[in-house]
Design a protein around this motif. Structure first.
Motif, mmCIF file in Angstrom:
data_model
loop_
_atom_site.group_PDB
_atom_site.id
_atom_site.type_symbol
_atom_site.label_atom_id
_atom_site.label_comp_id
_atom_site.label_asym_id
_atom_site.label_seq_id
_atom_site.Cartn_x
_atom_site.Cartn_y
_atom_site.Cartn_z
ATOM 1 N N PRO A 123 0.795 -1.229 0.000
ATOM 2 C CA PRO A 123 0.000 0.000 0.000
ATOM 3 C C PRO A 123 0.828 1.280 0.000
ATOM 4 O O PRO A 123 0.314 2.333 0.306
ATOM 5 N N GLY A 124 2.134 1.195 -0.337
ATOM 6 C CA GLY A 124 2.926 2.418 -0.407
ATOM 7 C C GLY A 124 4.327 2.284 0.162
ATOM 8 O O GLY A 124 4.827 3.191 0.815
ATOM 9 N N ILE A 125 4.957 1.139 -0.080
ATOM 10 C CA ILE A 125 6.322 0.940 0.404
ATOM 11 C C ILE A 125 7.246 0.639 -0.771
ATOM 12 O O ILE A 125 6.853 -0.064 -1.702
ATOM 13 N N ALA A 126 8.437 1.212 -0.731
ATOM 14 C CA ALA A 126 9.467 0.889 -1.719
ATOM 15 C C ALA A 126 10.599 0.173 -0.980
ATOM 16 O O ALA A 126 10.979 0.560 0.125
ATOM 17 N N LEU A 127 11.106 -0.885 -1.607
ATOM 18 C CA LEU A 127 12.163 -1.707 -1.023
ATOM 19 C C LEU A 127 13.343 -1.790 -1.995
ATOM 20 O O LEU A 127 13.676 -2.859 -2.500
ATOM 21 N N PRO A 128 13.945 -0.627 -2.281
ATOM 22 C CA PRO A 128 15.050 -0.626 -3.238
ATOM 23 C C PRO A 128 16.251 -1.383 -2.681
ATOM 24 O O PRO A 128 16.426 -1.485 -1.464
ATOM 25 N N PHE B 141 2.758 -6.448 3.521
ATOM 26 C CA PHE B 141 1.960 -5.237 3.733
ATOM 27 C C PHE B 141 0.759 -5.184 2.799
ATOM 28 O O PHE B 141 -0.262 -4.599 3.137
ATOM 29 N N GLN B 142 0.863 -5.798 1.609
ATOM 30 C CA GLN B 142 -0.293 -5.865 0.717
ATOM 31 C C GLN B 142 -1.426 -6.632 1.390
ATOM 32 O O GLN B 142 -2.591 -6.280 1.260
ATOM 33 N N HIS B 143 -1.061 -7.677 2.112
ATOM 34 C CA HIS B 143 -2.069 -8.517 2.770
ATOM 35 C C HIS B 143 -2.507 -7.973 4.119
ATOM 36 O O HIS B 143 -3.567 -8.319 4.603
ATOM 37 N N ASP B 144 -1.676 -7.162 4.745
ATOM 38 C CA ASP B 144 -2.004 -6.640 6.074
ATOM 39 C C ASP B 144 -1.759 -5.134 6.118
ATOM 40 O O ASP B 144 -0.719 -4.670 6.590
ATOM 41 N N ARG B 145 -2.713 -4.403 5.626
ATOM 42 C CA ARG B 145 -2.613 -2.942 5.565
ATOM 43 C C ARG B 145 -2.459 -2.337 6.958
ATOM 44 O O ARG B 145 -1.778 -1.334 7.147
ATOM 45 N N ARG B 146 -3.061 -2.968 7.952
ATOM 46 C CA ARG B 146 -2.993 -2.466 9.328
ATOM 47 C C ARG B 146 -1.541 -2.413 9.820
ATOM 48 O O ARG B 146 -1.116 -1.464 10.467
ATOM 49 N N LEU B 147 -0.778 -3.448 9.461
ATOM 50 C CA LEU B 147 0.629 -3.517 9.838
ATOM 51 C C LEU B 147 1.411 -2.372 9.183
ATOM 52 O O LEU B 147 2.250 -1.731 9.828
ATOM 53 N N PHE B 148 1.124 -2.123 7.914
ATOM 54 C CA PHE B 148 1.764 -1.019 7.208
ATOM 55 C C PHE B 148 1.421 0.311 7.873
ATOM 56 O O PHE B 148 2.300 1.150 8.095
ATOM 57 N N ASP B 149 0.149 0.505 8.196
ATOM 58 C CA ASP B 149 -0.280 1.751 8.830
ATOM 59 C C ASP B 149 0.409 1.948 10.183
ATOM 60 O O ASP B 149 0.758 3.069 10.543
ATOM 61 N N LEU C 12 3.414 0.824 11.004
ATOM 62 C CA LEU C 12 4.801 1.189 10.732
ATOM 63 C C LEU C 12 4.882 2.648 10.286
ATOM 64 O O LEU C 12 5.758 3.396 10.726
ATOM 65 N N LEU C 13 3.946 3.056 9.460
ATOM 66 C CA LEU C 13 3.909 4.436 8.980
ATOM 67 C C LEU C 13 3.661 5.413 10.135
ATOM 68 O O LEU C 13 4.168 6.535 10.121
ATOM 69 N N ALA D 192 11.359 -1.210 16.406
ATOM 70 C CA ALA D 192 10.780 -2.257 17.268
ATOM 71 C C ALA D 192 9.691 -3.002 16.484
ATOM 72 O O ALA D 192 9.621 -4.231 16.511
ATOM 73 N N LEU D 193 8.857 -2.235 15.767
ATOM 74 C CA LEU D 193 7.802 -2.862 14.958
ATOM 75 C C LEU D 193 8.397 -3.632 13.776
ATOM 76 O O LEU D 193 7.998 -4.761 13.518
#
Length: 148
Positions: free
Chosen positions: A62-67, A121-129, A131-132, A142-143
């Motif tokens: 949902p909005g992460i880059a992993l270069p 994060f695609q599967h768990d948007r809550r986790l991404f939110d 971290l953001l 820690a997260l």
């Protein structure tokens, strides 16, 4: 896989909680420059990361880059991370979070674990939110350590 959690390879100087940049190239330049300043990446690192991005952008919903680099120019493993002040177009995705591992040869298998964060994060948007929303270095890593 990394013998330690990601926080073991990061320092507050490598965490940008409100990075103000408007292109992937500027973001990668800032992160790569900091890794170089700290002696954690060589002169070839930024070019190797940009080369990898030109082949195929490493942005995920949902909005992460992993270069990451195709080669292994890092002397020892380090991780730089940035939360962006404003979302930036990265390929065909809008990105708010960038995690840039600079991996040494011994830790190279860990690239798969970093790349797995995208689908996670695609599967768990809550986790991404979560971290953001992490406001500072300790909370963010820690997260990330728990996720990793």
């Amino acid at each position: 896989s990394l013998p330690q959690a990601p926080s073991r390879y990061c320092a507050p100087a490598l965490f940008f909680p409100e990075l103000d940049a408007d292109t992937p190239e500027k973001i990668l330049q800032l992160l790569g420059q900091r890794l170089q300043e700290l002696g954690l990446a060589d002169d070839a690192f930024q070019g190797a990361v940009l080369e990898r991005e030109r082949i195929s952008p490493t942005a995920f919903e949902p909005g992460i880059a992993l270069p990451h680099a195709l080669r292994v120019p890092a002397g020892r493993t380090a991780v730089a991370a940035a939360r962006l002040k404003r979302p930036v177009w990265w390929g065909d995705q809008k990105v708010q979070l960038v995690i840039l591992p600079a991996l040494s040869a011994g830790d190279l298998p860990a690239i798969g674990r970093f790349l797995a964060l995208g689908p996670l994060f695609q599967h768990d948007r809550r986790l991404f939110d979560q971290l953001l929303a992490a406001q500072d270095f300790p909370a963010f890593f820690a997260l990330l350590d728990r996720i990793f």
